[in-house]
Design a protein around this motif. Structure first.
Motif, PDB file in Angstrom:
ATOM      1  N   UNK A   4     -28.090  11.885 -21.367  1.00 50.47           N
ATOM      2  CA  UNK A   4     -27.083  11.184 -22.171  1.00 50.47           C
ATOM      3  C   UNK A   4     -26.999   9.694 -21.891  1.00 50.47           C
ATOM      4  N   UNK A   5     -27.660   9.232 -20.827  1.00 47.85           N
ATOM      5  CA  UNK A   5     -27.561   7.824 -20.442  1.00 47.85           C
ATOM      6  C   UNK A   5     -26.923   7.620 -19.094  1.00 47.85           C
ATOM      7  N   UNK A   6     -26.573   8.720 -18.426  1.00 49.67           N
ATOM      8  CA  UNK A   6     -25.976   8.624 -17.095  1.00 49.67           C
ATOM      9  C   UNK A   6     -24.668   9.381 -16.998  1.00 49.67           C
ATOM     10  N   UNK A   7     -24.230   9.618 -15.775  1.00 48.77           N
ATOM     11  CA  UNK A   7     -22.974  10.322 -15.553  1.00 48.77           C
ATOM     12  C   UNK A   7     -21.792   9.534 -16.108  1.00 48.77           C
ATOM     13  N   UNK A   8     -21.816   8.219 -15.934  1.00 51.30           N
ATOM     14  CA  UNK A   8     -20.707   7.406 -16.415  1.00 51.30           C
ATOM     15  C   UNK A   8     -20.678   7.378 -17.944  1.00 51.30           C
ATOM     16  N   UNK A   9     -21.839   7.281 -18.564  1.00 46.71           N
ATOM     17  CA  UNK A   9     -21.893   7.314 -20.029  1.00 46.71           C
ATOM     18  C   UNK A   9     -21.387   8.657 -20.553  1.00 46.71           C
ATOM     19  N   UNK A  10     -21.797   9.750 -19.909  1.00 45.61           N
ATOM     20  CA  UNK A  10     -21.320  11.071 -20.316  1.00 45.61           C
ATOM     21  C   UNK A  10     -19.813  11.190 -20.143  1.00 45.61           C
ATOM     22  N   UNK A  11     -19.267  10.567 -19.107  1.00 42.62           N
ATOM     23  CA  UNK A  11     -17.815  10.573 -18.903  1.00 42.62           C
ATOM     24  C   UNK A  11     -17.111   9.818 -20.031  1.00 42.62           C
ATOM     25  N   UNK A  12     -17.698   8.735 -20.470  1.00 42.06           N
ATOM     26  CA  UNK A  12     -17.109   7.981 -21.573  1.00 42.06           C
ATOM     27  C   UNK A  12     -17.132   8.786 -22.868  1.00 42.06           C
ATOM     28  N   UNK A  13     -18.219   9.533 -23.083  1.00 42.37           N
ATOM     29  CA  UNK A  13     -18.298  10.398 -24.263  1.00 42.37           C
ATOM     30  C   UNK A  13     -17.197  11.456 -24.209  1.00 42.37           C
ATOM     31  N   UNK A  14     -17.035  12.078 -23.053  1.00 39.05           N
ATOM     32  CA  UNK A  14     -16.007  13.107 -22.894  1.00 39.05           C
ATOM     33  C   UNK A  14     -14.609  12.529 -23.087  1.00 39.05           C
ATOM     34  N   UNK A  15     -14.385  11.318 -22.588  1.00 40.83           N
ATOM     35  CA  UNK A  15     -13.076  10.687 -22.752  1.00 40.83           C
ATOM     36  C   UNK A  15     -12.786  10.399 -24.221  1.00 40.83           C
ATOM     37  N   UNK A  16     -13.821   9.980 -24.966  1.00 40.71           N
ATOM     38  CA  UNK A  16     -13.627   9.760 -26.397  1.00 40.71           C
ATOM     39  C   UNK A  16     -13.285  11.072 -27.091  1.00 40.71           C
ATOM     40  N   UNK A  17     -13.993  12.143 -26.734  1.00 38.85           N
ATOM     41  CA  UNK A  17     -13.705  13.452 -27.332  1.00 38.85           C
ATOM     42  C   UNK A  17     -12.284  13.895 -27.026  1.00 38.85           C
ATOM     43  N   UNK A  18     -11.815  13.617 -25.831  1.00 36.74           N
ATOM     44  CA  UNK A  18     -10.469  14.044 -25.454  1.00 36.74           C
ATOM     45  C   UNK A  18      -9.405  13.386 -26.321  1.00 36.74           C
ATOM     46  N   UNK A  19      -9.642  12.142 -26.744  1.00 35.20           N
ATOM     47  CA  UNK A  19      -8.656  11.480 -27.598  1.00 35.20           C
ATOM     48  C   UNK A  19      -8.543  12.143 -28.964  1.00 35.20           C
ATOM     49  N   UNK A  20      -9.539  12.962 -29.323  1.00 36.34           N
ATOM     50  CA  UNK A  20      -9.495  13.733 -30.566  1.00 36.34           C
ATOM     51  C   UNK A  20      -9.258  15.215 -30.292  1.00 36.34           C
TER      52      UNK A  20
END
Length: 422
Positions: free
Chosen positions: A311-327
Motif C-alpha cells: 500500500x505504500x507503507x504502514x503509515x500510508x495504510x494507517x492514513x487510508x484506514x483513518x480516511x475510511x473511519x471518517x465514513x
C-alpha cells in the motif's frame, strides 16, 4: 554533594539499563544523529510466492528488516531497492520516515508512478524503517504507529475452502478443521466454471449462481451461525452477475462479498453497493490513498481491504484506514506475503480502531496446526507462536519483534542465483 551526584547518575543509569540491549544508544552523545549506512536486499521464497527482503543498517548498530510485496521473481523490487532508492536513503536519518517515503515516491514517476513494483519496494523499505524506529525507542511498532494500539492481538481469518462446496461431508470436514485450529472466520472462494486468471468473459451463468447459493449454504450449515464467512471472488464479474451472486449468497449473511467487479473505480461500484443485500468490499489491488479515496468518499464499498505489504507503507495504510473511519467503514487486510510482512501488517492492524480481520493463508502444511500462517514461522526467531486461537500475536519486543533466522533462510529459502547480504 557526592551523594547527590551519585543519585543523579543512578537515576539515569537504572532506567537506561532496563532498555538493554539499546543502552549504548541512549548513552551515546549522537543519539539524535542516527544515520543510514547501508541497504541490502535479497530475493527469497518463504511463503508461496517470491518476495524481496530488505535490510537497513545504521551507524547506531541497529538494523531493520522489511519484506516487499511479491512480483513474479522479485527482480523488480530488488532493482528498485538497490539502484533507485538506496542512493536516496544513504546517510539519512531513519526518523525522517515520512519525508524519505515522499522522496522515494516522487522518484518513481517513470517506473509506473505510485503503483506496482516501485511501491512494493517502498513499502518493504518503510517497514524496515519502522523496525529501526521501534528498536531505537525500545517499543513495539504497534505502540508507536499513529498513536498506539487498540488491541493486544489481531483477529485472523483463514483463506481456505472446503474441497467441494457442493458436498455436505466436505463442508463438515472444513468446519471441523476450523474448530480444531480455533478460527472464527474464513474467506472462501466462490464457484466459477472459468479460472479467475484465465477469464473469457465476466458473465456468470444461472447455473453458477445456483451452485454458489447451494455451496455457501452448505458451508453455513456446517460452521454454524456465529462463524464469519467472506465470499471471495477475483474482480471477475460484470454488474448484473455480481448483483445476482450477492442475492444468491445473502441468506447465509456473509461477512462481505470481496472484489465482485473489476478493480478500477467507476460508478457501477456505487450502484452495486446501494443495491446489494450484502456488504461489498475491495482494495487488494489498490495502492495509496489516491486509489482508495474514490471508493471511500463516494461510498463505492461498505468495507475496504488493504494489502499493507504493497500500500505504500504502514503509515500510508494507517492514513487510508483513518480516511475510511471518517465514513464509518470497517477495514480488513488482504495478505499474500510471507511471515515477515505478515507480522508487520499485524502491527498495523493493532492500531486501527475499526478493524475486522487479518488474512491468514493456512494452505501450507507447515501451518496446519494453526500456530502460524503464510509460510515458515521459524524464519522470524519470534519466540512465541504467530497465531493463538485464531489471533495473531505480538511478542512485545522492540520494533517488529523479529530476530531473523538467517541460517534457515540461506539453507532453504533463497531463490536461484541469489547470494546472502553478508
Amino acid at each position: 554533594m557526592k551523594r547527590r551526584k551519585f543519585l543523579r547518575q543512578m537515576a539515569i543509569a537504572i532506567p537506561a539499563a532496563s532498555c538493554m540491549p539499546y543502552f549504548d544508544l541512549l548513552a551515546a552523545p549522537n543519539i539524535k544523529k542516527v544515520k543510514i549506512t547501508n541497504i541490502k536486499c535479497v530475493r527469497v521464497k518463504i511463503g508461496f510466492r517470491a518476495s524481496a527482503l530488505v535490510k537497513i543498517e545504521t551507524d547506531a548498530g541497529v538494523t531493520g528488516i522489511g519484506e516487499c510485496h511479491h512480483d513474479e521473481n522479485s527482480f523488480g523490487a530488488k532493482d528498485m531497492v538497490i539502484n533507485v532508492f538506496k542512493p536516496i536513503l544513504m546517510g539519512q536519518d531513519p526518523f525522517d520516515l515520512e519525508r524519505l517515503v515522499f522522496k522515494m515516491s516522487t522518484r518513481t514517476s517513470y517506473y509506473g508512478g505510485n503503483h506496482g513494483i516501485p511501491t512494493h519496494a517502498i513499502t518493504g523499505i518503510e517497514i524496515a524503517l519502522w523496525d529501526i524506529i521501534g528498536k531505537l525507542n525500545d517499543q513495539p511498532v504497534h505502540k508507536i504507529l499513529g498513536g498506539g494500539s487498540h488491541r493486544k492481538e489481531v483477529r485472523a481469518y483463514a483463506t481456505m475452502r472446503p474441497a467441494d462446496l457442493l458436498s455436505k461431508d466436505s463442508c463438515a470436514e472444513f468446519a471441523e478443521k476450523m474448530k480444531r485450529i480455533k478460527f472464527t472466520a474464513a474467506k472462501i472462494d466462490y464457484i466459477r466454471d472459468q479460472q479467475w486468471e484465465r477469464l473469457d468473459n465476466r458473465m456468470l451463468s444461472n447455473k453458477e449462481v445456483d451452485k454458489n447459493a447451494r455451496g455457501f449454504q452448505n458451508v453455513r450449515d456446517a460452521v454454524g451461525p456465529d462463524f464469519d464467512i467472506a465470499v471471495h471472488t477475483h474482480w471477475e464479474m460484470d454488474f448484473d452477475s455480481a448483483l445476482r451472486l450477492a442475492n444468491a449468497v445473502a441468506p447465509i449473511k456473509p461477512w462481505w462479498l470481496e472484489d465482485p467487479l473489476p478493480f478500477a473505480y467507476n460508478e457501477q461500484w456505487v450502484k452495486l453497493t446501494e443495491k446489494s443485500p450484502v456488504a461489498i468490499s475491495t482494495g487488494e489491488n489498490l495502492y495509496t490513498r489516491d486509489d482508495f479515496r474514490p471508493f471511500i468518499v463516494n461510498q463505492g464499498v461498505n468495507k475496504i481491504e488493504i494489502d499493507v505489504s504493497m500500500a505504500g507503507g504502514l503509515l500510508e495504510a494507517k492514513k487510508i484506514a483513518d480516511l475510511a473511519e471518517t465514513y464509518y467503514m470497517p477495514v480488513a487486510t488482504h495478505n499474500v506475503a510471507g511471515p515477515i510482512a505478515t507480522i508487520a501488517s499485524a502491527h498495523w492492524a493493532a492500531t486501527v480502531r475499526e478493524f475486522s480481520g487479518h488474512e491468514a493463508f493456512m494452505n501450507n502444511p507447515i501451518n496446519a496446526d494453526g500456530k502460524s500462517c503464510n509460510g515458515d514461522p521459524e524464519v522470524l526467531g519470534y519466540g512465541i507462536d504467530m497465531l493463538k486461537d485464531g489471533y495473531l500475536q505480538f511478542n512485545d519486543k522492540p520494533g517488529l519483534g523479529i530476530d531473523l533466522n538467517e541460517t534457515l533462510i540461506k539453507k532453504k529459502y533463497m531463490l536461484p542465483g541469489e547470494t546472502w547480504w553478508d
